[in-house]
Motif scaffolding. Structure first.
Motif, short mmCIF file in Angstrom:
data_model
loop_
_atom_site.label_atom_id
_atom_site.label_comp_id
_atom_site.label_asym_id
_atom_site.label_seq_id
_atom_site.Cartn_x
_atom_site.Cartn_y
_atom_site.Cartn_z
N LEU A 1 0.83 -1.19 0.00
CA LEU A 1 0.00 0.00 0.00
C LEU A 1 0.87 1.25 0.00
CD1 LEU A 1 -2.73 -0.99 2.62
CD2 LEU A 1 -2.93 -1.02 0.13
N GLU A 2 0.32 2.34 -0.52
CA GLU A 2 1.05 3.60 -0.52
C GLU A 2 1.23 4.09 0.92
OE1 GLU A 2 0.91 7.93 -2.84
OE2 GLU A 2 -0.84 6.61 -2.82
N ILE B 1 6.10 0.19 -2.04
CA ILE B 1 7.12 -0.82 -2.33
C ILE B 1 6.68 -1.64 -3.53
CG2 ILE B 1 8.29 -2.87 -1.44
CD1 ILE B 1 8.04 -1.67 1.34
N LEU B 2 7.53 -1.71 -4.53
CA LEU B 2 7.25 -2.49 -5.73
C LEU B 2 8.00 -3.81 -5.74
CD1 LEU B 2 7.39 0.31 -8.47
CD2 LEU B 2 5.38 -0.57 -7.26
N THR C 1 13.83 -4.13 -1.07
CA THR C 1 13.60 -3.35 0.15
C THR C 1 14.07 -4.10 1.38
OG1 THR C 1 11.64 -2.42 -0.93
CG2 THR C 1 11.85 -2.09 1.43
N VAL C 2 13.87 -5.41 1.40
CA VAL C 2 14.22 -6.21 2.58
C VAL C 2 15.72 -6.41 2.71
CG1 VAL C 2 14.04 -8.52 3.57
CG2 VAL C 2 12.00 -7.36 2.70
N TYR C 3 16.39 -6.67 1.60
CA TYR C 3 17.80 -7.08 1.67
C TYR C 3 18.80 -5.97 1.37
CZ TYR C 3 15.74 -11.73 1.75
OH TYR C 3 14.99 -12.84 2.09
N ARG C 4 18.32 -4.78 0.97
CA ARG C 4 19.28 -3.73 0.62
C ARG C 4 19.24 -2.53 1.56
NH1 ARG C 4 19.24 -3.30 -6.04
NH2 ARG C 4 19.93 -5.45 -6.42
N ILE C 5 18.21 -2.40 2.33
CA ILE C 5 18.09 -1.24 3.22
C ILE C 5 17.41 -1.70 4.51
CG2 ILE C 5 15.87 -0.48 2.29
CD1 ILE C 5 18.72 1.86 3.31
N ILE D 1 11.44 0.72 -4.49
CA ILE D 1 10.26 1.51 -4.13
C ILE D 1 9.97 2.52 -5.23
CG2 ILE D 1 10.75 1.24 -1.68
CD1 ILE D 1 11.65 4.14 -1.65
N GLU D 2 8.78 3.05 -5.21
CA GLU D 2 8.35 4.10 -6.13
C GLU D 2 7.86 5.30 -5.32
OE1 GLU D 2 5.01 4.92 -9.64
OE2 GLU D 2 4.81 3.24 -8.25
N VAL D 3 8.43 6.47 -5.61
CA VAL D 3 7.98 7.70 -4.97
C VAL D 3 6.79 8.21 -5.77
CG1 VAL D 3 8.59 10.03 -4.28
CG2 VAL D 3 10.27 8.21 -4.07
N THR D 4 5.62 8.17 -5.17
CA THR D 4 4.41 8.57 -5.88
C THR D 4 4.16 10.07 -5.82
OG1 THR D 4 3.11 8.08 -3.90
CG2 THR D 4 3.33 6.33 -5.55
N ARG D 5 4.50 10.68 -4.69
CA ARG D 5 4.31 12.13 -4.55
C ARG D 5 5.35 12.69 -3.60
NH1 ARG D 5 -1.52 13.74 -2.69
NH2 ARG D 5 -1.31 11.82 -1.46
N ALA D 6 5.75 13.92 -3.90
CA ALA D 6 6.62 14.69 -3.01
C ALA D 6 6.06 16.10 -2.94
CB ALA D 6 8.06 14.69 -3.52
N GLU D 7 5.74 16.56 -1.76
CA GLU D 7 5.09 17.85 -1.59
C GLU D 7 5.92 18.76 -0.70
OE1 GLU D 7 2.45 18.76 -3.12
OE2 GLU D 7 1.78 16.84 -3.94
#
Length: 297
Positions: A74-75, A103-104, A109-113, A164-170
């Motif tokens: 989920l986002e 997270i895509l 995500t689990v093994y690199r960070i 991961i995908e950054v969907t929005r940055a505000e």
């Protein structure tokens, strides 16, 4: 074989069946994995990555494979963060940001960070400081949408290896220290005063232009009237000249003598004037008029 031996055999056989049934049931329970739509499961075999289970029913090897991580896809929203930055014109600003991501690829995500939220927050803070350092304060205020797009693209490039995908940055807010605010307020008041002075000067200039236009219009109308009067006089002269040309000089003299007689008659009709002194040449005019009238009769 005694009864006890038979009972022991039956019980032993049933126990084996029960154990086999328990093993089968446990194998089914461990081998079948139902993954919710909002999750992905990371499967390990002897501590190594085996596979990633997607939503739905999945089969794994029981007792060998295990679900090591259950990752929500989920986002997510990072807590609002605030960081200081210095613009290109040396103004200290405090920028409040908010980032949304999902997270895509859970295996990355689990093994690199380890702390994905902390890593993203640190990355965003560094990118925000770098991008604002390239812009002046006015640009930060007026080009916020462009700044947000630039920050989002830079964050996406930085976290690409984390799955991961950054969907929005505000950018929620850009705050200034009190000293800078006071200076900007003084500048704003000075700009307003300048605009008011310019507006007043332009109004006065327009009034002068309108007055000059009015005077010019009046002068043009007076010149036009004089031109029309001159044209009328010229036309009258032309008519007289044409009459002379058509009827001869005698007709013109007749008209002149007639006008003289009419003028002297009006003078004689004036109240309280019993005696009229007429110059000698006026009498000649009377004589000429009488002759012409007689000749016309």
């Amino acid at each position: 074989m005694g009864l006890e031996d038979v009972l022991a055999a039956v019980i032993g056989g049933n126990l084996v069946v029960l154990l086999l049934a328990a093993v089968v049931i446990l194998s089914v329970v461990l081998g079948v994995r139902i993954v919710p739509q909002s999750e992905k499961h990371v499967v390990e075999r002897f501590g190594r990555l085996r596979s990633v289970l997607g939503p739905g029913i999945n089969l794994i090897v029981p007792f060998l494979d295990r679900v090591a991580h259950k990752i929500s896809i989920l986002e997510r929203q990072l807590p609002n963060a605030s960081q200081d930055a210095i613009t290109a014109d040396n103004v200290l600003v405090q920028v409040e940001t908010s980032v949304f991501y999902r997270i895509l690829e859970p295996e990355k995500t689990v093994y690199r960070i380890r702390d994905i939220d902390g890593a993203i927050a640190t990355t965003v803070a560094g990118i925000v400081r770098a991008e604002i350092g390239k812009m002046e304060l006015d640009q930060v205020q007026s080009n916020r949408s462009d700044l947000i797009a630039t920050i989002k693209d830079s964050v996406e490039d930085a976290v690409e290896n984390w799955g991961i995908e950054v969907t929005r940055a505000e950018i929620l807010d850009v705050n200034l220290d009190q000293q800078t605010r006071d200076a900007m307020l003084q500048q704003l008041n000075a700009e307003r005063a300048r605009r008011a002075a310019v507006t007043e000067a332009e109004g006065q200039k327009r009034a002068v232009e309108l007055q000059a236009d009015a005077q010019l219009y009046a002068a043009e109308q007076a010149a036009k009237a004089r031109r029309i009067s001159a044209e009328a006089e010229a036309y009258a002269t032309q008519v007289v000249a044409q009459a002379i040309a058509d009827n001869g000089l005698e007709a013109a003299q007749y008209q002149v003598a007639l006008k003289q007689v009419e003028a002297l008659t009006k003078v004689g009709e004036g109240a309280g004037k019993q005696t009229i002194i007429v110059p000698a040449h006026a009498m000649d005019a009377f004589a000429d008029a009488f002759k012409m009238l007689k000749g016309r009769g």
